[in-house]
Motif scaffolding. Structure first.
Motif, PDB file in Angstrom:
ATOM      1  N   GLU A   1       0.847  -1.186   0.000  1.00 45.58           N
ATOM      2  CA  GLU A   1       0.000   0.000   0.000  1.00 45.58           C
ATOM      3  C   GLU A   1       0.888   1.244   0.000  1.00 45.58           C
ATOM      4  OE1 GLU A   1      -3.025   0.154   2.949  1.00 45.58           O
ATOM      5  OE2 GLU A   1      -3.987   1.762   1.817  1.00 45.58           O
ATOM      6  N   ARG A   2       0.466   2.258  -0.732  1.00 44.07           N
ATOM      7  CA  ARG A   2       1.208   3.514  -0.703  1.00 44.07           C
ATOM      8  C   ARG A   2       0.242   4.688  -0.800  1.00 44.07           C
ATOM      9  NH1 ARG A   2       4.275   5.468  -5.840  1.00 44.07           N
ATOM     10  NH2 ARG A   2       3.547   7.400  -4.897  1.00 44.07           N
ATOM     11  N   GLY A   3       0.775   5.862  -0.509  1.00 41.03           N
ATOM     12  CA  GLY A   3      -0.038   7.064  -0.675  1.00 41.03           C
ATOM     13  C   GLY A   3      -0.719   7.519   0.598  1.00 41.03           C
ATOM     14  N   TYR A   4      -0.168   7.171   1.766  1.00 41.35           N
ATOM     15  CA  TYR A   4      -0.730   7.707   3.011  1.00 41.35           C
ATOM     16  C   TYR A   4      -0.626   9.220   3.037  1.00 41.35           C
ATOM     17  CZ  TYR A   4      -0.994   3.022   4.832  1.00 41.35           C
ATOM     18  OH  TYR A   4      -1.341   1.722   5.020  1.00 41.35           O
ATOM     19  N   LEU A   5       0.325   9.719   2.262  1.00 45.24           N
ATOM     20  CA  LEU A   5       0.529  11.153   2.184  1.00 45.24           C
ATOM     21  C   LEU A   5      -0.711  11.858   1.645  1.00 45.24           C
ATOM     22  CD1 LEU A   5       3.003  12.565   3.078  1.00 45.24           C
ATOM     23  CD2 LEU A   5       3.843  12.613   0.734  1.00 45.24           C
ATOM     24  N   ARG A   6      -1.494  11.110   0.876  1.00 44.68           N
ATOM     25  CA  ARG A   6      -2.707  11.706   0.326  1.00 44.68           C
ATOM     26  C   ARG A   6      -3.646  12.131   1.445  1.00 44.68           C
ATOM     27  NH1 ARG A   6      -5.287  10.946  -4.784  1.00 44.68           N
ATOM     28  NH2 ARG A   6      -7.429  11.664  -4.678  1.00 44.68           N
ATOM     29  N   GLU A   7      -3.871  11.200   2.359  1.00 49.41           N
ATOM     30  CA  GLU A   7      -4.748  11.522   3.482  1.00 49.41           C
ATOM     31  C   GLU A   7      -4.097  12.570   4.382  1.00 49.41           C
ATOM     32  OE1 GLU A   7      -7.745  10.620   3.883  1.00 49.41           O
ATOM     33  OE2 GLU A   7      -8.249  10.717   6.027  1.00 49.41           O
ATOM     34  N   THR A   8      -2.775  12.460   4.555  1.00 48.38           N
ATOM     35  CA  THR A   8      -2.065  13.469   5.352  1.00 48.38           C
ATOM     36  C   THR A   8      -2.284  14.843   4.745  1.00 48.38           C
ATOM     37  OG1 THR A   8      -0.386  11.793   5.740  1.00 48.38           O
ATOM     38  CG2 THR A   8       0.150  14.040   6.398  1.00 48.38           C
ATOM     39  N   GLY A   9      -2.122  14.922   3.428  1.00 45.88           N
ATOM     40  CA  GLY A   9      -2.305  16.203   2.744  1.00 45.88           C
ATOM     41  C   GLY A   9      -3.705  16.742   2.944  1.00 45.88           C
ATOM     42  N   ASN A  10      -4.672  15.853   2.821  1.00 48.42           N
ATOM     43  CA  ASN A  10      -6.058  16.271   2.996  1.00 48.42           C
ATOM     44  C   ASN A  10      -6.271  16.835   4.400  1.00 48.42           C
ATOM     45  OD1 ASN A  10      -8.895  15.811   3.917  1.00 48.42           O
ATOM     46  ND2 ASN A  10      -9.168  15.283   1.751  1.00 48.42           N
TER      47      ASN A  10
END
Ligand code: HEM
Lengths: 316, 538
Positions: B185-194
């Motif tokens: 899984e990747r892209g936790y930064l997406r939720e962090t950014g949100n």
């Protein structure tokens, strides 16, 4: 010297308009050709029904239809590129004549912003085939240029002190760029609404829709355009506030233009939320995208011309 | 929804009504106060409410752009009220002239932000947990997922699994091996950014509120050769924030030495248009040494925790008035309000004492006077090519003694009689600098001494401005991160068939908009195969 350049610039504007008109006709002929051609592919209802996370069925592109080569479409694109080259030349000449960026009054804003809209349309093709909204884009730009050349035209004048700022370059350019993406988003959303009506059996007769992507695919494309536009618009809002702080002594004062920039931002924030809200995906969010772009156009025309405020830079 | 059913322990928390969230059963509020509260809270923090409030906010902002606002256009409000005597009281009641601080507008955005806080807190908490959780178990069947593709290769399963895991790790995925499969899984930064985005919005609102509460703005007209100080008494108008105290005023003074405008003279289309305004000033901070500085439009002066802006300018003719015995009763500059682009300016002078009667004057100053056919004057250039002042004079009661503060820029003619001007026997008095004339009725003499310029300076103090900017930058950063970083899961499954050939399966799952997922899965499969069976050059 200045006068000569301005003359060349104006000739280029009118030539570009003539060629955009031809391109518009070609794009329209292409749409009618699509209507006439036997549907190369069946309506792709299955894509509409697919889940939120997947576009399972990639609709075949128009070019794959072996029956007729899209001659009109290719001619339309070639004409658009030619018109755009003239259009950009007009803007550049105007800028050189004035010795500054060519977006300091209504005529120049319109000239440059429409060039950017077409530029976005052309560049996006490398990444996604959006030629089917060419009629919308060329038609829209043609009307905007026509109004600008006849109603907004002003001679080259120097910048008043309030406009003498690097923020003029950044703020206005980014706003125009954002407008370009919103325009494409709105165009796609319009087709999406038509497509959705057709899928629901309410829009019989628009046969060219058969050759266009299905509603959900259009929705995803529109979303991607609008999201880029939204980021640019957010930046515009902030850059405008920084500039207002320098020029007018406050970063936010609910000036009419500020109000409308805020309203547009809020509508598109609403659009993005709508896309994430159950019951609001699809046609409802598409309607919001169209309302948002309408507000952009309103902000640019009616607010500039008829509303009183500090942004009195139309030059009219 | 056609969401594949699979473990969701690392999913982001989704507010109620989110298309990606489980459909909550229609909930009747449980009886009792707490039950209602909880029901109400859940409604307030749902996606639908957020959407509704956002759209409502957009609509609520419209009236303030149609009707002049007290804050940005006070004169417009007065005019609007005069032009619309029927409608104005109603609009006034509805606080439309102060839309953006009205009860209803405030209610909408405050509710929106309460909703926002109620939405962000649980999501943040959940996101912290998710960051520490393992990627979910590999679904039993990958076929139904996105970008599903298969490859076959020779080799042993353990190596294949390990190679896939290494590949995914290098591509920035968090990985977990389950039996003969890798879950990534990747892209936790997406939720962090949100979350950064939404939290920064709250930051902007709070910083704006603090700045407005503790800051102040003041306006002051200063004539060339004069100075202003940063004290309450020195300002023509002053707007303190709610929590303002006098101690926020850093003592300084600004003396305006000269104001130098530049006007266009070569381009006929823009003849007379201002090109540049420069105020040359001398500043003294806390009684220190004077320093030279300039203030320009777009280049405010920073001094003593304030910004000083050059927002307006005009002419301040100096008139010297003497009584019949030759005693000076008035000699000072009068700031005249510009009326047009060529700076035809309106001057009001009030002389309550010193002469035999109270005298009021309404004057027009023309920096470049040219006569019109009917004998009146106009100005055809903003600089002083042919400066002329023309004065109508009145005697009577100026109305200054009744204790009501009066506007320095207006003269009430109610109790006055014209003694010079079109409505009297004596024509208006016209003077160029250096000239003088007798006042009618033997009242004395008047001299047009000189014509310095004035600048209007705006002084602003906003202690939270930098914070607003910082949060605004975070808004953009969070937005870009959350909109353009894809959040996705990828699985690789290895099965060995009887003849020793490995059957490899690959598939992905998008969390949100992710146009590149299929290509990413295919690329992973190809690279995996490359590593398992390096191509031999023929
Ligand atoms: C001041 C009000 C708000 C504004 C301007 C706003 C704006 C935005 C924007 C621009 C996005 C897309 C960018 C991103 O994903 O970071 C977004 C996403 C999101 N917002 Fe808000 N928001 C607001 C309030 C709220 C509230 C009150 C909620 C909770 C109910 C909420 C929940 C969400 C969620 C869940 C997403 C992610 C959508 C997705 O899954 O694609 N927002 N918001």
């Amino acid at each position: 010297m200045t006068d000569t350049l301005v003359t060349y610039s104006n000739i280029a504007v009118y030539s570009a308009m003539a060629i955009y008109a031809l391109a518009f006709i070609m794009f329209t002929l292409d749409l009618s050709r699509r209507a006439a051609a036997p549907a190369a592919v069946p309506a792709r209802v299955e894509a509409v029904a697919s889940g939120s996370t997947a576009v399972l069925v990639e609709p075949p592109l128009v070019d794959d239809a072996p029956t007729k080569s899209p001659r009109y479409l290719r001619a339309a694109m070639a004409l658009t590129i030619l018109a755009w080259a003239l259009h950009v030349a007009a803007a550049v000449l105007r800028g050189v004549a004035a010795g500054r960026v060519p977006w300091a009054n209504m005529f120049e804003f319109t000239l440059t912003a429409t060039a950017i809209i077409v530029g976005v349309f052309l560049v996006v093709q490398f990444w996604q085939d959006l030629r089917f909204v060419g009629a919308f884009v060329s038609g829209f730009v043609l009307i905007a240029l026509g109004i600008a050349a006849t109603n907004f035209y002003v001679d080259v004048v120097p910048l008043p002190p309030a406009l003498q700022s690097a923020w003029l370059v950044i703020h206005v350019f980014v706003a125009s760029l954002g407008t370009g993406f919103f325009a494409l988003g709105a165009a796609l959303s319009i087709v999406q609404l038509l497509q959705a009506r057709r899928a629901a059996g309410k829009a019989a007769g628009l046969r060219f829709l058969d050759t266009l992507p299905a509603a959900e695919k259009l929705e995803n494309m529109a979303y991607r355009m609008i999201v880029v536009g939204f980021v640019l618009w957010t930046f515009t809002l902030i850059a405008g506030a920084i500039w207002a702080e320098r020029a007018w002594g406050r970063y936010w004062g609910w000036d009419t233009k500020e109000v409308w920039t805020f309203i547009i931002w809020t509508i598109f924030a609403g659009y993005i939320h709508a896309r994430a809200t159950r019951g609001w995906r699809g046609s409802r969010s598409a309607t919001l995208a169209i309302i948002g772009f309408t507000a952009v156009v309103f902000n640019f025309t009616i607010v500039n011309l008829f509303f009183k405020g500090l942004h009195a830079y139309s030059g009219l | 929804m056609s969401q594949p059913s699979e473990p969701t322990q690392t999913d982001s928390y989704r507010p109620q009504g989110h298309y990606d969230a489980a459909e909550a059963p229609i909930q009747q509020p449980k009886l009792g106060f707490v039950g209602y509260l909880r029901f109400f809270w859940r409604q307030l923090t749902s996606m639908r409410t957020a959407l509704f409030l956002l759209l409502l906010l957009a609509i609520a902002a419209i009236p303030g752009s149609l009707v002049p606002q007290v804050s940005s256009d006070p004169n417009g409000v007065i005019q609007y009220k005069a032009n619309n005597p029927e409608l104005a009281p109603i609009l006034d009641k509805l606080q439309v002239f102060t839309t953006y601080s009205s009860v209803w507008f405030s209610a909408i955005y405050l509710l929106l932000f309460v909703s926002l806080i109620g939405c962000v807190i649980p999501r943040t908490k959940h996101h912290f947990d998710a960051l520490r959780a393992r990627p979910p178990k590999t679904p039993a069947r990958l076929q139904r997922l996105e970008g599903f593709t298969t490859r076959s290769a020779a080799g042993d399963p353990a190596t294949a699994v390990e190679t896939a895991r290494a590949l995914l790790k290098r591509a920035g995925y968090r990985t977990e091996v389950y039996d003969d499969s890798v879950s990534a899984e990747r892209g936790y930064l997406r939720e962090t950014g949100n979350l950064v985005f939404h939290t920064a919005l709250i930051g902007v609102l709070v910083a704006v509120g603090i700045g407005g509460g503790f800051g102040y703005t003041g306006q002051r007209v200063v004539v060339e050769g004069y100075a202003m100080t940063n004290t309450l008494a020195s300002y023509d108008s002053f707007n303190p924030g709610r929590f303002f105290t006098d101690s926020a005023l850093v003592p300084y003074s600004i003396a305006v030495d000269s104001f130098v405008p530049t006007y266009e003279t070569t381009n006929i289309a823009a003849f007379g248009q201002p090109i540049d305004y420069v105020a040359n000033v001398r500043t003294t901070l806390r009684g220190g040494d004077p320093q030279d500085a300039t203030i320009k439009v777009n280049e405010p002066l920073h001094i003593g925790d304030t910004q000083v802006y050059l927002l307006g300018n005009g002419y301040a003719p100096v008139l010297t008035i003497k009584d019949p015995d030759g005693n000076i009763v008035f000699s000072q500059p009068t700031a005249c309000l510009p009326q047009d682009a060529n700076l035809t300016s309106n001057c009001i002078i009030k002389l309550p004492d010193g002469l035999a009667e109270q005298v009021g004057m309404i004057g027009f100053f023309y920096p470049s006077a040219v006569p019109l056919a009917d004998g009146t004057l106009m100005s055809n250039f903003p600089d002083t090519i042919n400066p002329v002042i023309s004065l109508n004079m009145y005697t009577g009661d100026l109305g200054l003694d009744n204790g009501v503060g009066s506007n320095a820029y207006a003269l009430s003619l109610d109790n006055l009689t014209q003694i010079a001007g079109a409505a009297s026997a004596t024509p208006a008095i016209k003077l160029s600098p250096g000239e003088s004339a007798d006042l009618p009725d033997g009242l004395g003499t008047i001299e047009f001494t000189s014509v310095p310029r004035f600048v209007s300076l705006d002084v602003h103090h906003d202690p939270a401005q930098t914070w607003v900017l910082l949060f605004a930058v975070l808004v953009v950063a969070g937005l870009v991160t959350s909109l353009f970083i894809p959040r996705r899961r990828v699985w690789v499954k290895v099965a060995s068939s009887a003849d020793g050939v490995l059957e490899l399966e690959y598939a992905g799952l998008a969390r949100g908009d992710d146009p590149g997922l299929d290509a990413a899965v295919a690329e992973l499969a190809d690279r995996h195969l490359d590593q398992l069976a390096p191509k031999v050059e023929p």
